[in-house]
Scaffold this active site. Structure first.
Site, PDB file in Angstrom:
ATOM      1  N   TYR A 221       0.847  -1.204   0.000  1.00 49.87           N
ATOM      2  CA  TYR A 221       0.000   0.000   0.000  1.00 49.87           C
ATOM      3  C   TYR A 221       0.883   1.256   0.000  1.00 49.87           C
ATOM      4  O   TYR A 221       0.644   2.199  -0.755  1.00 49.87           O
ATOM      5  CB  TYR A 221      -0.920  -0.006   1.230  1.00 49.87           C
ATOM      6  CG  TYR A 221      -1.615   1.322   1.469  1.00 49.87           C
ATOM      7  CD1 TYR A 221      -2.644   1.759   0.630  1.00 49.87           C
ATOM      8  CD2 TYR A 221      -1.234   2.158   2.521  1.00 49.87           C
ATOM      9  CE1 TYR A 221      -3.267   2.988   0.829  1.00 49.87           C
ATOM     10  CE2 TYR A 221      -1.841   3.388   2.730  1.00 49.87           C
ATOM     11  CZ  TYR A 221      -2.862   3.792   1.881  1.00 49.87           C
ATOM     12  OH  TYR A 221      -3.471   5.017   2.076  1.00 49.87           O
TER      13      TYR A 221
ATOM     14  N   SER B 164      -3.559  11.749   9.114  1.00 48.23           N
ATOM     15  CA  SER B 164      -4.495  11.526   8.015  1.00 48.23           C
ATOM     16  C   SER B 164      -5.892  11.230   8.558  1.00 48.23           C
ATOM     17  O   SER B 164      -6.037  10.598   9.599  1.00 48.23           O
ATOM     18  CB  SER B 164      -4.007  10.311   7.201  1.00 48.23           C
ATOM     19  OG  SER B 164      -5.033   9.825   6.369  1.00 48.23           O
TER      20      SER B 164
ATOM     21  N   GLN C  46      -5.224  16.277   8.469  1.00 42.01           N
ATOM     22  CA  GLN C  46      -5.553  16.274   7.036  1.00 42.01           C
ATOM     23  C   GLN C  46      -7.007  15.839   6.836  1.00 42.01           C
ATOM     24  O   GLN C  46      -7.467  14.894   7.471  1.00 42.01           O
ATOM     25  CB  GLN C  46      -4.598  15.310   6.298  1.00 42.01           C
ATOM     26  CG  GLN C  46      -4.936  15.063   4.846  1.00 42.01           C
ATOM     27  CD  GLN C  46      -5.874  13.874   4.644  1.00 42.01           C
ATOM     28  OE1 GLN C  46      -6.023  13.052   5.532  1.00 42.01           O
ATOM     29  NE2 GLN C  46      -6.504  13.797   3.489  1.00 42.01           N
TER      30      GLN C  46
ATOM     31  N   TYR D  12     -10.152  15.149   3.739  1.00 39.21           N
ATOM     32  CA  TYR D  12     -10.547  15.051   2.325  1.00 39.21           C
ATOM     33  C   TYR D  12     -11.735  15.968   2.106  1.00 39.21           C
ATOM     34  O   TYR D  12     -12.324  16.482   3.055  1.00 39.21           O
ATOM     35  CB  TYR D  12     -10.922  13.603   1.992  1.00 39.21           C
ATOM     36  CG  TYR D  12      -9.763  12.662   2.110  1.00 39.21           C
ATOM     37  CD1 TYR D  12      -8.831  12.547   1.086  1.00 39.21           C
ATOM     38  CD2 TYR D  12      -9.581  11.900   3.255  1.00 39.21           C
ATOM     39  CE1 TYR D  12      -7.747  11.691   1.199  1.00 39.21           C
ATOM     40  CE2 TYR D  12      -8.498  11.048   3.381  1.00 39.21           C
ATOM     41  CZ  TYR D  12      -7.591  10.942   2.345  1.00 39.21           C
ATOM     42  OH  TYR D  12      -6.515  10.109   2.471  1.00 39.21           O
TER      43      TYR D  12
ATOM     44  N   THR E 267      -6.781  17.910   1.380  1.00 39.39           N
ATOM     45  CA  THR E 267      -6.324  17.194   0.184  1.00 39.39           C
ATOM     46  C   THR E 267      -7.273  17.525  -0.954  1.00 39.39           C
ATOM     47  O   THR E 267      -8.464  17.199  -0.886  1.00 39.39           O
ATOM     48  CB  THR E 267      -6.319  15.672   0.461  1.00 39.39           C
ATOM     49  OG1 THR E 267      -5.367  15.418   1.485  1.00 39.39           O
ATOM     50  CG2 THR E 267      -5.961  14.877  -0.775  1.00 39.39           C
TER      51      THR E 267
ATOM     52  N   ARG F  48      -4.612   1.644  -7.590  1.00 43.33           N
ATOM     53  CA  ARG F  48      -3.310   1.033  -7.294  1.00 43.33           C
ATOM     54  C   ARG F  48      -3.494  -0.470  -7.401  1.00 43.33           C
ATOM     55  O   ARG F  48      -4.183  -1.086  -6.579  1.00 43.33           O
ATOM     56  CB  ARG F  48      -2.817   1.413  -5.891  1.00 43.33           C
ATOM     57  CG  ARG F  48      -2.621   2.926  -5.689  1.00 43.33           C
ATOM     58  CD  ARG F  48      -3.807   3.510  -4.963  1.00 43.33           C
ATOM     59  NE  ARG F  48      -3.852   4.965  -4.947  1.00 43.33           N
ATOM     60  CZ  ARG F  48      -4.056   5.655  -3.843  1.00 43.33           C
ATOM     61  NH1 ARG F  48      -4.173   5.061  -2.684  1.00 43.33           N
ATOM     62  NH2 ARG F  48      -4.164   6.959  -3.904  1.00 43.33           N
TER      63      ARG F  48
ATOM     64  N   LYS G 178      -3.306  20.768  -0.192  1.00 47.21           N
ATOM     65  CA  LYS G 178      -2.328  19.775  -0.657  1.00 47.21           C
ATOM     66  C   LYS G 178      -2.796  19.120  -1.954  1.00 47.21           C
ATOM     67  O   LYS G 178      -3.929  18.627  -2.024  1.00 47.21           O
ATOM     68  CB  LYS G 178      -2.160  18.700   0.430  1.00 47.21           C
ATOM     69  CG  LYS G 178      -1.335  17.496   0.032  1.00 47.21           C
ATOM     70  CD  LYS G 178      -1.169  16.561   1.219  1.00 47.21           C
ATOM     71  CE  LYS G 178      -0.542  15.252   0.841  1.00 47.21           C
ATOM     72  NZ  LYS G 178      -1.445  14.374   0.084  1.00 47.21           N
TER      73      LYS G 178
ATOM     74  N   HIS H 163       0.456  13.531  -4.860  1.00 55.56           N
ATOM     75  CA  HIS H 163      -0.025  12.475  -3.970  1.00 55.56           C
ATOM     76  C   HIS H 163       0.915  11.258  -4.012  1.00 55.56           C
ATOM     77  O   HIS H 163       0.474  10.112  -4.018  1.00 55.56           O
ATOM     78  CB  HIS H 163      -1.449  12.062  -4.388  1.00 55.56           C
ATOM     79  CG  HIS H 163      -2.333  11.661  -3.243  1.00 55.56           C
ATOM     80  ND1 HIS H 163      -3.328  12.454  -2.755  1.00 55.56           N
ATOM     81  CD2 HIS H 163      -2.369  10.540  -2.493  1.00 55.56           C
ATOM     82  CE1 HIS H 163      -3.954  11.837  -1.761  1.00 55.56           C
ATOM     83  NE2 HIS H 163      -3.377  10.661  -1.578  1.00 55.56           N
TER      84      HIS H 163
ATOM     85  N   ARG I 212       0.228   8.601  -6.612  1.00 48.24           N
ATOM     86  CA  ARG I 212      -0.841   7.640  -6.330  1.00 48.24           C
ATOM     87  C   ARG I 212      -2.162   8.032  -6.973  1.00 48.24           C
ATOM     88  O   ARG I 212      -3.142   7.308  -6.869  1.00 48.24           O
ATOM     89  CB  ARG I 212      -1.044   7.523  -4.821  1.00 48.24           C
ATOM     90  CG  ARG I 212       0.189   7.085  -4.079  1.00 48.24           C
ATOM     91  CD  ARG I 212       0.103   7.391  -2.590  1.00 48.24           C
ATOM     92  NE  ARG I 212      -0.849   6.569  -1.873  1.00 48.24           N
ATOM     93  CZ  ARG I 212      -0.639   5.313  -1.513  1.00 48.24           C
ATOM     94  NH1 ARG I 212       0.499   4.730  -1.827  1.00 48.24           N
ATOM     95  NH2 ARG I 212      -1.544   4.635  -0.842  1.00 48.24           N
TER      96      ARG I 212
END
Ligand code: GLV
Length: 388
Positions: free
Chosen positions: A25, A107, A128, A130, A156, A165, A252, A276, A279
């Site tokens: 990951y 996060s 952080q 989202y 973010t 991924r 970010k 990122h 990613r």
């Protein structure tokens, strides 16, 4: 303790000691991983200008980021599932950052909650978030971050949808890990990791489980992303988040000069030039190549930070010399954590600081503020000569 001389040493131990699902990951980019690879290989394109017979005594890596004193301008980036790399990972990383005097960013997709981290640290950390659809949940996150005395919010802005991924799909990534013959066989070989996990109760997404409503699979990062994230995000909504939070905001995921100007217009305190960690948009420029044009566009009006690709103090020096006021490491500290817990995070920061201060001396600079493009040999066309 094995002799650790560089981040790669920690990475090898991390791979050996942590279940494949979580190591992969961290060590993934999206799709073909072109951007993930170029984030590091483009750093290597920049060369350093050696200077001799310059007084290098009394060097210091001390600086500031968003007005906060830092022992070096290297913050810990928000990394999802850090508490799966090692039991209580976010708490351990936050403690190591605090002792080193660098910012820690928690996060939203952490395993340890905001409250867990606040309880185990004494200095404010950054949180952080989202860009989610649900204002109630966002407000509650902000409230919890305020209660935890977080000194800034890092929003973010490049993940309303998730870049795929491949390894995560193949490994069936989840937190806690789903028990399959494959995952059990792999975890049986990670004895220390397993013992740590048995001794902690922190095995779920601590900021989400029990806080967000209507999550169909709370162990899956990709399904939460698909359900809760706001595909209709625009700059107005980002301005609204700033208002809802009411404190310092770092945006970010900015890779474009026009977006940087928009970030300035919504009143951000800093932006992070970031793809990122390779990613999200595979095929995007590496962050280090995107950095100069963004510094040129807004660097005199707003703090420009950068992440993606930093694995050494030399990389930090290159980013600062190109005009970044601060940098972030993600994988580099996670490698330390997976290798040796808190001591490993400390080691990764010590390695970077030692590389940075040594390299400062060899390029003939004593303070962070003195670093500039004059310290670099930048290949012609480094930023790319793209058709308008
Ligand atoms: C989350 O932000 C991730 O990149 O996995």
């Amino acid at each position: 303790m094995p002799v650790i001389t560089c981040i790669d040493d920690l990475k090898r131990l991390h791979k050996k000691r942590t279940p494949k699902m979580f190591y992969d990951y961290a060590e993934s980019g999206s799709y073909t991983e072109q951007t993930f690879r170029e984030n590091t290989s483009d750093f290597a394109q920049l060369r350093l200008r050696q200077k001799v017979a310059v007084d290098m005594s009394g060097r210091s890596t001390a600086s500031t980021m968003i007005g906060e004193d830092v022992a070096m301008p290297v913050a810990l980036a928000p990394v999802g599932l850090t508490g799966m790399q090692h039991a209580d990972g976010e708490i351990l990383a936050a403690k190591a950052a605090e002792k080193m005097g660098v910012p820690f960013t928690l996060s939203t997709m952490s395993i340890c909650s905001i409250e867990d981290v606040a309880e185990h640290t004494t200095k404010p950390f950054w949180f952080q978030v989202y860009t989610l659809k649900d204002d109630d949940f966002m407000n509650r996150l902000f409230e919890r971050a305020r209660a935890a005395k977080c000194s800034a919010i890092v929003i973010t802005v490049d993940l309303q949808i998730m870049g795929q991924r491949h390894k995560d799909l193949k490994n069936g990534l989840s937190a806690p890990p789903k028990l399959t013959p494959q995952s059990i066989a792999n975890m049986m070989t990670k004895v220390q990791w397993g013992l740590g996990m048995l001794q902690t109760k922190r095995r779920f997404f601590g900021n989400i489980v029990g806080h967000a409503k209507g999550v169909s699979d709370p162990s899956s990062l990709s399904s939460w992303t698909a359900e809760a994230f706001d595909e209709s995000l625009d700059w107005k909504r980002i301005a609204k988040f700033k208002e809802m939070w009411g404190g310092k905001v770092i945006l970010k995921g900015v890779m474009d000069a026009e977006d940087a100007r928009n970030a300035l217009a919504v009143g951000a305190d800093a932006i992070v030039v970031s793809n990122h960690g390779g990613r999200q948009l595979d095929g995007a420029l590496s962050s280090i190549r995107a950095l100069p044009s963004i510094v040129d566009a807004v660097g005199d009006k707003i703090e420009v930070h950068m992440d993606s690709g930093i694995r050494s103090g030399q990389d930090v020096l290159k980013a600062l010399s190109l005009g970044a006021k601060g940098t972030y490491v993600g994988r580099a500290f996670v490698n330390g954590l997976g290798a040796m817990g808190e001591a490993g995070v400390t080691k990764s920061l010590e390695v970077i600081q030692k590389e940075l201060i040594t390299t400062m001396g060899l390029v003939g600079e004593r303070t962070i503020n003195d670093l500039g493009r004059h310290n670099l040999l930048i290949p012609k066309g480094f930023e790319g000569d793209w058709v308008d």
